[in-house]
Design an enzyme around this catalytic site. Sequence first.
Site, mmCIF file in Angstrom:
data_model
loop_
_atom_site.group_PDB
_atom_site.id
_atom_site.type_symbol
_atom_site.label_atom_id
_atom_site.label_comp_id
_atom_site.label_asym_id
_atom_site.label_seq_id
_atom_site.Cartn_x
_atom_site.Cartn_y
_atom_site.Cartn_z
ATOM 1 N N GLU A 1 -3.390 42.850 39.433
ATOM 2 C CA GLU A 1 -4.487 43.813 39.300
ATOM 3 C C GLU A 1 -4.102 45.021 38.448
ATOM 4 O O GLU A 1 -4.845 45.997 38.369
ATOM 5 C CB GLU A 1 -5.009 44.251 40.680
ATOM 6 C CG GLU A 1 -3.955 44.672 41.676
ATOM 7 C CD GLU A 1 -4.532 44.985 43.061
ATOM 8 O OE1 GLU A 1 -5.756 45.079 43.227
ATOM 9 O OE2 GLU A 1 -3.721 45.158 43.986
ATOM 10 N N ASP B 1 -9.618 46.353 40.515
ATOM 11 C CA ASP B 1 -8.670 47.320 39.969
ATOM 12 C C ASP B 1 -8.368 47.022 38.512
ATOM 13 O O ASP B 1 -8.285 47.933 37.690
ATOM 14 C CB ASP B 1 -7.371 47.312 40.790
ATOM 15 C CG ASP B 1 -7.475 48.239 41.987
ATOM 16 O OD1 ASP B 1 -7.897 49.388 41.793
ATOM 17 O OD2 ASP B 1 -7.164 47.807 43.108
HETATM 18 C C1 PEP Z 1 -9.263 44.106 43.529
HETATM 19 O O1 PEP Z 1 -8.745 45.162 43.162
HETATM 20 O O2 PEP Z 1 -9.916 43.364 42.779
HETATM 21 C C2 PEP Z 1 -9.156 43.671 44.937
HETATM 22 C C3 PEP Z 1 -9.574 42.493 45.342
HETATM 23 O O3 PEP Z 1 -8.638 44.551 45.827
HETATM 24 P P1 PEP Z 1 -9.439 45.833 46.372
HETATM 25 O O4 PEP Z 1 -10.879 45.701 45.952
HETATM 26 O O5 PEP Z 1 -9.255 45.823 47.822
HETATM 27 O O6 PEP Z 1 -8.743 46.963 45.664
HETATM 28 MG MG MG Z 2 -7.227 46.167 44.348
#
Ligand code: PEP
Ligand code: MG
Length: 590
Positions: free
Chosen positions: A434, A458
């Site tokens: 990410e 992210d």
């Molecule tokens: C993301 O960043 O795509 C993810 C799945 O984690 P979160 O949305 O919890 O940051």
């Molecule tokens: Mg994330």
Amino acid sequence: MKNDIILRGIPASPGIVIGPAFLFEESGFLINGAAKPIADTDKEIKRFKEAIKKSKRELEEIKKNLVKKLGFTKAKFLDVQILALEDPWIIEEIIKKIKEEKKEAIYSIIEISKELFAKFKEIDDPYLKERASDIKDVTNRVIKNLKKKEEKPFEFPEKKIILVAKDLSPSDTAQLEKEKVLAFLTDLGGKASHTSIMARAIEIPAVVGLREITENIELGGRIIVDGYAGVVVVNPVEKTLRNYEKKRKHLLDIEKELLGLSDLPATTVDGHTIDLSANIEFSEDVDSAKKHGAKGIGLYRTEFLFLTQKELPNEELQFRIYKNVVDNIYPETVIFRTLDIGGDKLFEGIEPEQNPFLGLRGTRFLLKRKDIFRTQLHAILRASYRKTVRIMFPLISDINELMKAKSILREVMDELQEKSIEFDRKLEIGIMAEVPSCAILADKFAKETDFFSIGTNDMTQFLLAVDRTNELVAPLYDHLHPVVLKTIKMIIDSAHRNHKWVGVCGEIAGDPLAIPVLLGLGVDELSAAPILIPEVKKVIRTLSLKESKEIAKKCFGFSTSKDVRNFLSNIINTKLTSIKELISEEVESS
Ligand code: PEP
Ligand code: MG
């Protein structure tokens, strides 16, 4: 009153209903008029203390019932209200005011609560901002308990109604009965509020943040609620009613048909199967994941347990909850993401940072707080015994971080082994991809990981330099941007070259428009919110891998996300009209 008044708000819980409006009057804060003077302040303070005690008892009772109905974590929000009743500062301030002002307690309670309410409302953090409604809620309860005569309890009319309120507290929402309330609408509120969370949990359609709905309804007057689009039509004319009735029936038929896919695999028409799993935040979400046809849990956001507890959850509590999830989904797999705290997810004791999304987040935080990391790993590993569990580390941006995290995991495994505690020593260890550095060096990371799960939420914000939580730049945030798609391709290609598999667990995995591209890029697994799974499966089962590859290739010819969107919308429009309708915005009013 005019006909067909259209109000747009925030879609908090899906569904279309048509029914009579019923205004829910708030008490307490809306009380006007001068407070009566009192002669005996000691007597008034005693009355106030009794009202506090009674309110606490009531809240504990509600919490007990909620735990039974909704599970442990979702009832935790009531702790904020119980805590407020125990707060010595609040109690002392109110008592001081009663003594000074020599007015009935109700006056001092409202004054102090208003101050607190205003302070919470000023906080930038959306989660804490929403706690203002908890202050209002608990104040109303104490005031109700202070009144000498028992107030007539809130009475619903005989028929089913659409509840309209300026704001609805989480505990009011939790007590709504599906048999009596068709939907609810509020002037205030946000998508992250517990009121909205509750609406989705009890599956009552809701639109919040409508700003002026309470001023636009007539008691008993007919309204249409479209919880998919976040639209309300007050005093609809016959033609609008007919249009929405048609949309309602149609969408129900589609949802029913889509749920019929639950037991079928996510296989394309030319026989290519991928794993379609669910993202969950709370252990009780597993039931919804199963109902919607998920093959396992692709992302368990374990931090939500930590965010809803007053104290750090100990190993035993974590173990019990994790084991419950693992047992419930077995023989399918659960991918535990270790605590992803930081950014917009903070618990008490964490210092605010200048740039929290670029700060001490995810694995960076865990490597600083090894005590928390180790405790969680102990609990996850214990839950893995004779089950199918995977672990993945969030926000990995450097190989050293991964090596350190893996070394701590190995140490914890050794500790368990020494104590003869059973666990799955061969479980797969993966990382969230990410951060751009992870994508660019994916070839290197692939040698050190069993799998990648791409976190596009992210990744998009970092690649495009657009804060995922900032509404001022929201139009620039798009996971269908060609740069994001190219990055996904880079990660998948590197992983496959190294014989490792790749999942996608960001919101893009639940976006029907994106599915042809993700399939075409060769993703092995998709993980999305349970309610989105049937739509995603439908798209997969309508396409061939061959045409998906061509679609993905075409997307790389575009320079903007708008072009990609237009192109993919055309495909969904022509090949999947039913899905298109499910995600469409509004129905025509006259
Ligand atoms: C993301 O960043 O795509 C993810 C799945 O984690 P979160 O949305 O919890 O940051
Ligand atoms: Mg994330």
